[in-house]
Design a protein around this motif. Sequence first.
Motif, PDB file in Angstrom:
ATOM      1  N   SER C 243     -31.266  25.413  19.106  1.00  0.00           N
ATOM      2  CA  SER C 243     -31.085  25.556  20.553  1.00  0.00           C
ATOM      3  C   SER C 243     -29.771  24.937  20.982  1.00  0.00           C
ATOM      4  O   SER C 243     -29.058  24.345  20.181  1.00  0.00           O
ATOM      5  CB  SER C 243     -32.248  24.886  21.295  1.00  0.00           C
ATOM      6  OG  SER C 243     -32.174  23.479  21.107  1.00  0.00           O
ATOM      7  N   GLY C 244     -29.472  25.090  22.250  1.00  0.00           N
ATOM      8  CA  GLY C 244     -28.247  24.500  22.793  1.00  0.00           C
ATOM      9  C   GLY C 244     -27.114  25.521  22.787  1.00  0.00           C
ATOM     10  O   GLY C 244     -27.324  26.724  23.011  1.00  0.00           O
ATOM     11  N   PRO C 249     -29.933  31.319  19.877  1.00  0.00           N
ATOM     12  CA  PRO C 249     -30.917  30.255  19.718  1.00  0.00           C
ATOM     13  C   PRO C 249     -32.248  30.885  19.299  1.00  0.00           C
ATOM     14  O   PRO C 249     -32.508  32.040  19.608  1.00  0.00           O
ATOM     15  CB  PRO C 249     -31.033  29.653  21.113  1.00  0.00           C
ATOM     16  CG  PRO C 249     -30.612  30.727  22.037  1.00  0.00           C
ATOM     17  CD  PRO C 249     -29.602  31.566  21.293  1.00  0.00           C
ATOM     18  N   ILE C 320     -30.190  20.871  17.786  1.00  0.00           N
ATOM     19  CA  ILE C 320     -29.560  21.133  19.085  1.00  0.00           C
ATOM     20  C   ILE C 320     -28.041  21.117  18.884  1.00  0.00           C
ATOM     21  O   ILE C 320     -27.485  20.149  18.348  1.00  0.00           O
ATOM     22  CB  ILE C 320     -29.962  20.080  20.140  1.00  0.00           C
ATOM     23  CG1 ILE C 320     -31.489  20.009  20.247  1.00  0.00           C
ATOM     24  CG2 ILE C 320     -29.340  20.402  21.483  1.00  0.00           C
ATOM     25  CD1 ILE C 320     -31.992  18.916  21.196  1.00  0.00           C
TER      26      ILE C 320
END
Lengths: 826, 173, 417
Positions: C243-244, C249, C320
């Motif tokens: 994610s991020g 993602p 992340i």
Amino acid sequence: MPKDITLTIDGQTVTAPAGTLVVDAAKRIGINIPVFCYHPKLEPVGMCRMCLVEIGRPVIDRTTNNPVFEADGKPKIQFGPKLETACTTPISEGMVVVGLSDKVKAARKDVLEFLLTSHPLDCPICDKGGECPLQNQTLEYGSADSRFLLDEKMRLSKHVPLGDLIFLDRERCIQCARCVRFQTEIVDDPVIGFYNRGRKLEIITDSQPGFDSIFSGNTTDICPVGALTTADFRFGARPWEMNNAASLCTHCPVGCNTTINVRREAKTGGNVSIKRIMPRQNETVNEIWMCDKGRFAYHFADSPDRLKNPLIRKGSELFQTTWTEALSAASEKIKQAGSGLVTLASGRLTNEDIYNLRKLTETQGGTFIGYSRMAGGEIVNRFGMLPGSNLGDLGKDSVIVVVSSDLHEEAPIWWLRVREAVKRGAVLISISIRPTRLDKIAAKTLRVEPGREALAVDAILTGDMADIVKQAKHLLVFYGSDGLGRKATGQLAAACARLLETSGHARRINSGLIPVWERGNTQGLWDMGAHPADQIVERIASARVLLVAGADPANDDPMMERALEKTEFLIVQDLFATATARKADIVFPVLAFTEREGTYTSGERRVQRFYPAVPAPEGLKADYEIAAEMGAELGLALESSAASLVFQQLAAEIPQYSGLTYPLLAKTSDQWPIVGRPDVYFGGTSYANRQGLGIHLPLLPLEDFEIPSGDLDMSLHPDAHELAVYPVTRLLDRGITVTTSPLLASRLAQADLFIHPATARKMFLNADMQVMLPVDGAAYPVRIVLDETVPEGAALIPRSAGVPIHEPQVAQVAPPVGDHASRVRS
Amino acid sequence: MNEFFVQNTEAIQKILSAYPAGNKRPAVMPLLYLAQRTNGFIQKKTLDEIAEILEITPTEVASIVGFYTLYHDEPGGRYHLQVCTDLPCALRGADRFLQDLCDNLGIKVGETTADGLITIEEVKCLAGCHHAPLFQVQGDGDISYHEDQTVDAAMQLIAELKKKAAEREGTNA
Amino acid sequence: MSAYILYRHRDIPNLNQLDVYQKNGGFEAIKKAIKTMSPAAVLNEVKDSGLRGRGGAGFPTGMKWSFLPGNLWPHYVVANADESEPGTFKDREILESNPFQFLEGLMLAAYAVQANDAYIYLRGEFWQIARRLDTCIEELYAEGLLGDKLFGTKYSLRLHTHLGAGAYICGEETALLESIEGHLGQPRLRPPFPATFGLFGKPTVINNVETLTNLPPIIEKGAAWFKTLGTEKSPGVKIFSLSGCVNKPGNYELPLGTTFRELIFTHGGGIPDGRTIKAIMSAGASSVIVPADDRALDTPMDYESTQANLNAPLGSASVIILDDSVNMAWLVNKTVHFFRHESCGKCTPCREGTYWMSHLTRRIAAGEAAPDDIDLLNIVARQMQGKCLCALGEFSTMAVTSGIEKFRADFEKLVNH
Ligand SMILES: Cc1cc2nc3c(=O)[nH]c(=O)nc-3n(C[C@H](O)[C@H](O)[C@H](O)COP(=O)(O)O)c2cc1C
Ligand code: SF4
Ligand code: FES
């Protein structure tokens, strides 16, 4: 016995039983590891993190299971990477604890800084100031300036009433959960709890009424900061301004050890006044707890309604008089009465008072009567607990029988200690006519028909608990007067003694009979030779002189009230102008227990000593003094100058008390756990007991004693339109010693008649209905309360709540219409 | 009489049967959900009734309500629209989304729309970080996820919720 | 057939339907286990496979089971479906799309330790998932796959779902147990460990959803097969929640030992908007912040390598990605506020420390702080370390101390306004 373990703490060697926590082992050698959440009476939780220490353990060679040694021959010690909590870690053989290293000191400083970030630091105006662990720790580990910005502190309400009795300052709370844990673990009243989480955690109560627990005051002692305070003491004084005196609670037969804090105050004209009463550690009696009645119901002593002068009757009125006149008038009458003297003495009096009153009565050939609604003292004196017994020693392989007593209401600390024993593994058998809080912890609950309690006790050894009872190492039996009159309690005591004897537990350690007497010193009455008598009404009526001390028969029973009208001459010794005193010919005002010294004997038969907390007010005398001075006029040599001298005389005469002296009663020894010593304890309030643990009396010999027998079935048989009414005891009744404490007013028992809904239907009664209850020829207004726990056909009424009822009786209640109300008392 | 028990006897007994006999306390969280489903929030009366059913004190039940964020003991909007603005979502524009949504509704975070329909709240990670911006809607006894959101889509959803609420009122009347 | 081991639904449509799951070999493993294997044999197979817990700590699963005493009953198994670590969303996909494989895994664990009741603790937000799981469980009872005397043996098993209600701490195993028991979700003191004193005071195994979902293939295909995947000490596949600041993602099921570079650039499609990668957090908000240099990017993602190379735990493998537009002081403010919100409040350092840090990070992020505040923040974080009752408090300091150490300039930029 757990095995002993040896370890070193800060270089000192200490040996303690397995299972001891590091923090407690340290206390034994005077090393204080600071704690906040830990309390030796509560399960450890390790949440405040103040007690972090370095802990090393000997390295064991896994292949040989032998310890590994260093080159110098010392065992090799391995320290963990992290500090450990001393409050949760049990000691182990060869352990090395370091509580003084820089690392540990830094950790304490760190944790303390965290605790203080949101603390208001309002020590100068805090009730706990001076006895506050947080304050003390801050002096030791705190830094002078705050790195936390003042305006980022939590701002919270400071005066939150959790109920009538306890206030919370949310800013001062450090979330140690001691109070919540006490209420949950020790007294099973989880009526306070945490709300929210993280830094927003706060104490709440959702009970009706707020903080609804009869033990609530204890939380203010164990709170390690000034977050919890009693409504009574709050803003009352600073701990260091107060002096203290060792005292005893007089409200019930447990005999809790207490400390009375006093201060000289401008508002009472420079007099010394009582600021608070707290528990004093006595591990065999009350540990470090007391109930709220004992803590808050002491204001009778400072009531403005106290009698201040002797009174003498002239015609229909009582007038103030001098001691000289009153004493000589009284003794003159007593002399004339000779064997017509009848003395009623209650368990409110001290042993010294009762002894002198007995001497006075006996030498005149008069009748000396113990004023008590319970019988069985002569049995208790032979089947009671042996010296050296301790409720705290009961656990696995113990059986406890409680019959006809709602211990939670009548002797709260015994309830607590029975519960602790059950937690340790004791088996509880609860026998009663109605559910009580004991049922929840009882292994066996026997619900009996009212009046058949003694039969139920006799049946234990043939019932399904027989083997467990017989095989138990200890058998302890409590008997009380729930729903019972005097005669029935006597039979119950006998049945209990038979149980002890038949099961083989009589006169064995940690076994025996404990009476749940109605007064703090009823046991003393029996010991001093004041037994209750039959035909008391007739005796009152026919007395030529009736001397009443510490009792109020006119208020207790309408028959006695009427009999008092017939008494030729009435002398009363009391604190207040009671109903009986108002009928008297002479009234002597007496000192309260806070103003004098003396001894009481608890239901466990422990003689304990109490000390004056405040100076005796001018013009009042102790009961024993009055008796002695009346005696002096009659040519008797009774001690009047000091209670200790009276005690010497009684010890010389009463075999069980033989050899006892005031100095012996004042002796103390080390107690475990250490919670009283201020040098190694961070409990908050000091429970130190430096003035006496009391002495457990021996039993009287059994020779020539037979356990009385008789008709055991005492049940009442009401007709269809009648109720069998049974008096029961409530902790907060309307006795004069309770009603004078305004804080408790909202919780007092009412003149309520509790009946089962089915009974109500049958008798055409409704909830909240006001009816007239006839008792011994008078009638009293009561309110009907429906309660499914009451046996059908029966009605329960709290004692001392407005209706004078001594004995169970059949009554025909009537709705308050027409002239059913034969006689209404105002 | 315990109204809550009477109205939900079967459901409550089913819940209790999932835990060891004689141990009722574990049912406290499921019962609180049940209560919340009926009223949208937990009323003091119901809280007391739950305590009675489970044989614990009202304080103990209140503690649970206080600790866990999904329980509400005060009436809020009918639907709690809870936007995740935690780190992974924030990296994908969640803060902005929340702001825009609030502006559109004319309320601030934590407030409820004038019609009492929607309370907007900010919450921590919802386990949907790869579909940010996202929010969940708590209300009518349900919790539903709404992922890969735009303000337009959210406003449309709100319109649907409004319709749904009105219909329910209609059928109830 | 599917190339996936855990995410088989990605190849097999409607795998969340019982008949589809069964048609594709579903429940063969549990039948095999109950009918032909002793509990000890199942336990040994799992031990041999080298499977390690996917919930964060990476503890060997078989070994954990073996700690349960044989003289204390009943035993319980609890599935940890609390999934609340910021950046973690892998279990949810299993629960939604491949629920039966998870349930079968849970049954295997229960059989191995001879538990007759197992609980699935789901975060309250997974309300709908829980309702669907309830339906799945009903179907299993109806099919005779759950209930009394399974497959003609004496073994009985019941499954129950239990919903949390918004508390990250309930992912911590002892807080989770407290929560099922109807208490505040506050961690317990350890020892005693759940293996001896767990749910309702009885010996208990707690495993993550992903861990459990690995079990059916292990029993079906054997430990040897499992060890052909991943690395020697970290065998098997892992789901990486990515994610991020990354183009794609999502969840990626890859062998343990796959490098960060491969995850981010091959699978995740690289960094959007032509930006460059600045740092990585490997285990969600609880991670240290690792500068994304070549050494980091080429580190294999397994339990040993990330720890050894980067001094960062793999945790639940919630990766992340932070690009060069992210100021680490802003980031730290986000994570600290998360932990302040989630601190249970039981122990002092975490309760007070997260509160204090959150004030400092807020001021720093808002440009209202004094330069000294950076050091103070660092001190407060270090002051918490090693003193908290559970790992949450420690987690809260990870991004703070590593962020200040590795990206101090980001903080200074904001205070020297
Ligand atoms: C604060 C905290 C939060 C946690 N959250 C989760 C979680 O959401 N899901 C999870 O499976 N494990 C979580 N864990 C790890 C669990 O405590 C536990 O180690 C794990 O469930 C064991 O399962 P495993 O051996 O299969 O990994 C968390 C741990 C801590 C300290
Ligand atoms: S570190 Fe302490 S306060 Fe924080 S979650 Fe764990 S126990 Fe609770
Ligand atoms: S953690 Fe040991 S005293 Fe609080």
